[in-house]
Write a protein that holds these residues in place. Structure first.
Motif, PDB file in Angstrom:
ATOM      1  N   GLU A 100       0.857  -1.053  -0.001  1.00 39.28           N
ATOM      2  CA  GLU A 100      -0.026   0.050   0.074  1.00 39.28           C
ATOM      3  C   GLU A 100       0.801   1.024   0.183  1.00 39.28           C
ATOM      4  O   GLU A 100       0.396   2.312  -0.512  1.00 39.28           O
ATOM      5  CB  GLU A 100      -0.692   0.074   1.217  1.00 39.28           C
ATOM      6  CG  GLU A 100      -1.785   1.141   1.248  1.00 39.28           C
ATOM      7  CD  GLU A 100      -2.877   1.092   2.208  1.00 39.28           C
ATOM      8  OE1 GLU A 100      -3.883   1.748   2.111  1.00 39.28           O
ATOM      9  OE2 GLU A 100      -2.735   0.363   3.365  1.00 39.28           O
ATOM     10  N   GLU A 101       1.913   1.314   0.599  1.00 34.48           N
ATOM     11  CA  GLU A 101       2.984   2.620   0.959  1.00 34.48           C
ATOM     12  C   GLU A 101       3.801   2.635   0.027  1.00 34.48           C
ATOM     13  O   GLU A 101       4.355   3.786  -0.282  1.00 34.48           O
ATOM     14  CB  GLU A 101       3.282   2.646   2.243  1.00 34.48           C
ATOM     15  CG  GLU A 101       2.099   2.492   3.350  1.00 34.48           C
ATOM     16  CD  GLU A 101       2.689   2.772   4.735  1.00 34.48           C
ATOM     17  OE1 GLU A 101       3.756   2.691   4.802  1.00 34.48           O
ATOM     18  OE2 GLU A 101       1.805   2.797   5.797  1.00 34.48           O
ATOM     19  N   ARG A 106       3.990  -2.160  -5.127  1.00 37.24           N
ATOM     20  CA  ARG A 106       2.754  -1.794  -5.873  1.00 37.24           C
ATOM     21  C   ARG A 106       2.765  -1.941  -7.234  1.00 37.24           C
ATOM     22  O   ARG A 106       1.872  -2.744  -7.667  1.00 37.24           O
ATOM     23  CB  ARG A 106       1.854  -0.770  -5.183  1.00 37.24           C
ATOM     24  CG  ARG A 106       0.614  -0.361  -5.997  1.00 37.24           C
ATOM     25  CD  ARG A 106      -0.002   0.957  -5.220  1.00 37.24           C
ATOM     26  NE  ARG A 106       0.387   2.161  -5.693  1.00 37.24           N
ATOM     27  CZ  ARG A 106       1.204   2.866  -4.916  1.00 37.24           C
ATOM     28  NH1 ARG A 106       1.367   2.516  -3.526  1.00 37.24           N
ATOM     29  NH2 ARG A 106       1.858   3.908  -5.183  1.00 37.24           N
ATOM     30  N   ASN A 107       3.727  -1.201  -7.697  1.00 30.16           N
ATOM     31  CA  ASN A 107       3.755  -1.293  -9.458  1.00 30.16           C
ATOM     32  C   ASN A 107       4.229  -2.903  -9.818  1.00 30.16           C
ATOM     33  O   ASN A 107       3.503  -3.216 -10.663  1.00 30.16           O
ATOM     34  CB  ASN A 107       4.743  -0.486  -9.636  1.00 30.16           C
ATOM     35  CG  ASN A 107       4.264   0.806  -9.612  1.00 30.16           C
ATOM     36  OD1 ASN A 107       3.159   1.302  -9.363  1.00 30.16           O
ATOM     37  ND2 ASN A 107       5.247   1.914  -9.613  1.00 30.16           N
ATOM     38  N   GLU A 180      -8.861  -0.943  -8.008  1.00 33.34           N
ATOM     39  CA  GLU A 180      -9.451   0.426  -7.552  1.00 33.34           C
ATOM     40  C   GLU A 180      -8.859   1.053  -5.971  1.00 33.34           C
ATOM     41  O   GLU A 180      -9.390   0.554  -5.045  1.00 33.34           O
ATOM     42  CB  GLU A 180     -10.846   0.462  -7.501  1.00 33.34           C
ATOM     43  CG  GLU A 180     -11.512   1.947  -7.362  1.00 33.34           C
ATOM     44  CD  GLU A 180     -12.979   1.523  -7.533  1.00 33.34           C
ATOM     45  OE1 GLU A 180     -13.713   2.899  -7.373  1.00 33.34           O
ATOM     46  OE2 GLU A 180     -13.619   0.791  -7.550  1.00 33.34           O
ATOM     47  N   PRO A 181      -7.508   1.354  -5.995  1.00 32.99           N
ATOM     48  CA  PRO A 181      -6.960   1.660  -4.654  1.00 32.99           C
ATOM     49  C   PRO A 181      -7.936   2.668  -3.762  1.00 32.99           C
ATOM     50  O   PRO A 181      -7.730   2.411  -2.631  1.00 32.99           O
ATOM     51  CB  PRO A 181      -5.468   2.255  -5.093  1.00 32.99           C
ATOM     52  CG  PRO A 181      -5.287   1.598  -6.535  1.00 32.99           C
ATOM     53  CD  PRO A 181      -6.692   1.642  -7.165  1.00 32.99           C
ATOM     54  N   LEU A 186      -6.224  -0.704   2.019  1.00 32.31           N
ATOM     55  CA  LEU A 186      -5.807  -2.070   2.083  1.00 32.31           C
ATOM     56  C   LEU A 186      -5.374  -2.497   3.515  1.00 32.31           C
ATOM     57  O   LEU A 186      -5.675  -3.580   3.875  1.00 32.31           O
ATOM     58  CB  LEU A 186      -4.890  -2.155   1.040  1.00 32.31           C
ATOM     59  CG  LEU A 186      -3.735  -3.543   0.870  1.00 32.31           C
ATOM     60  CD1 LEU A 186      -5.179  -4.574   0.520  1.00 32.31           C
ATOM     61  CD2 LEU A 186      -2.987  -3.504  -0.136  1.00 32.31           C
ATOM     62  N   THR A 187      -4.535  -1.820   4.103  1.00 37.93           N
ATOM     63  CA  THR A 187      -3.794  -2.351   5.413  1.00 37.93           C
ATOM     64  C   THR A 187      -4.819  -2.542   6.380  1.00 37.93           C
ATOM     65  O   THR A 187      -4.885  -3.706   7.219  1.00 37.93           O
ATOM     66  CB  THR A 187      -2.442  -1.591   5.996  1.00 37.93           C
ATOM     67  OG1 THR A 187      -1.596  -1.392   4.869  1.00 37.93           O
ATOM     68  CG2 THR A 187      -1.844  -2.146   7.050  1.00 37.93           C
ATOM     69  N   GLN A 188      -5.613  -1.641   6.631  1.00 39.68           N
ATOM     70  CA  GLN A 188      -6.795  -1.635   7.678  1.00 39.68           C
ATOM     71  C   GLN A 188      -7.692  -2.881   7.394  1.00 39.68           C
ATOM     72  O   GLN A 188      -8.059  -3.556   8.302  1.00 39.68           O
ATOM     73  CB  GLN A 188      -7.563  -0.118   7.630  1.00 39.68           C
ATOM     74  CG  GLN A 188      -8.627  -0.186   8.515  1.00 39.68           C
ATOM     75  CD  GLN A 188      -9.421   1.171   8.407  1.00 39.68           C
ATOM     76  OE1 GLN A 188      -8.874   2.267   8.212  1.00 39.68           O
ATOM     77  NE2 GLN A 188     -10.629   1.167   8.773  1.00 39.68           N
TER      78      GLN A 188
END
Length: 209
Positions: A100-101, A106-107, A180-181, A186-188
């Motif tokens: 997420e960060e 992510r890519n 769809e970020p 995501l983490t939560q």
């Protein structure tokens, strides 16, 4: 002078990997050529071949840059932690948080899941990804097996099934989020889903600080 040459070589290699990451995500792996990557990196085609045998070798280096650090962590969770289930919980959440960060992580996953056709050209990449999936499920199984022996999860559970459930849940959430970020944090949500899964296994998840 030799030190400067090594530094320049590393900078060139990083530039090629950065260009490949951007182009693979924009155009897809199959539609990106080494010439495209060389131009985007401001290098010659010869510079590409100095660092990488071919596009598959370059792509593999891009994957390794993100995935290899996870191997030692997974091994430690499976074999050396006093509470293997708690350690597995932290391993999964830290991996999700990195996705997420960290744009690089992510890519890469977006490329693997959405921009990559595992056709003949990329058969070796596909083979390596299957092996790595088996490795992580195997290490998670070992963690659950140790947790099972320690009485940390229900006695009637199969550790291998627990590992596959965990892997499938986390992977599914990541793939959904990548589509769809902005849809959810995501983490939560992965933390809550993991907590619920582990409660079902009989393990009380760690209390948040």
């Amino acid at each position: 002078m030799a030190r400067k040459t090594r530094e320049d070589a590393l900078k060139t290699r990083d530039a090629l990997l950065h260009a490949a990451e951007w182009l693979f995500q924009e155009k897809g792996v199959s539609h990106t050529s080494l010439d495209d990557i060389a131009r985007a990196a401001g290098c010659t085609r010869g510079a590409v071949y100095w660092h990488f045998r071919n596009k598959v070798d370059l792509f593999s280096a891009l994957v390794d840059r993100v995935q290899l650090p996870l191997f030692d962590q997974a091994e430690q969770v499976a074999t050396r932690c006093a509470d293997p289930i708690g350690a597995l919980h932290h391993f999964c959440i830290n991996a999700v948080r990195d996705i997420e960060e960290n744009p690089q992580s992510r890519n890469l996953l977006d490329i693997l899941f959405n921009r990559c056709e595992f056709v003949a050209e990329l058969a070796e990449v596909e083979r390596r990804q299957r092996e790595r999936t088996r490795f992580f499920i195997d290490r998670h199984t070992a963690a659950f097996r140790r947790g099972h022996a320690l009485g940390l999860i229900h006695a009637d559970l199969d550790p291998a099934t627990c590992a596959r459930m965990l892997h499938s849940m986390i992977l599914g959430m990541v793939r959904t989020w990548l589509m769809e970020p902005a849809a959810f944090p995501l983490t939560q949500e992965a933390t809550e889903a993991l907590n619920q899964l582990l409660r079902g296994f009989g393990y009380p998840p760690p209390t948040a600080p």
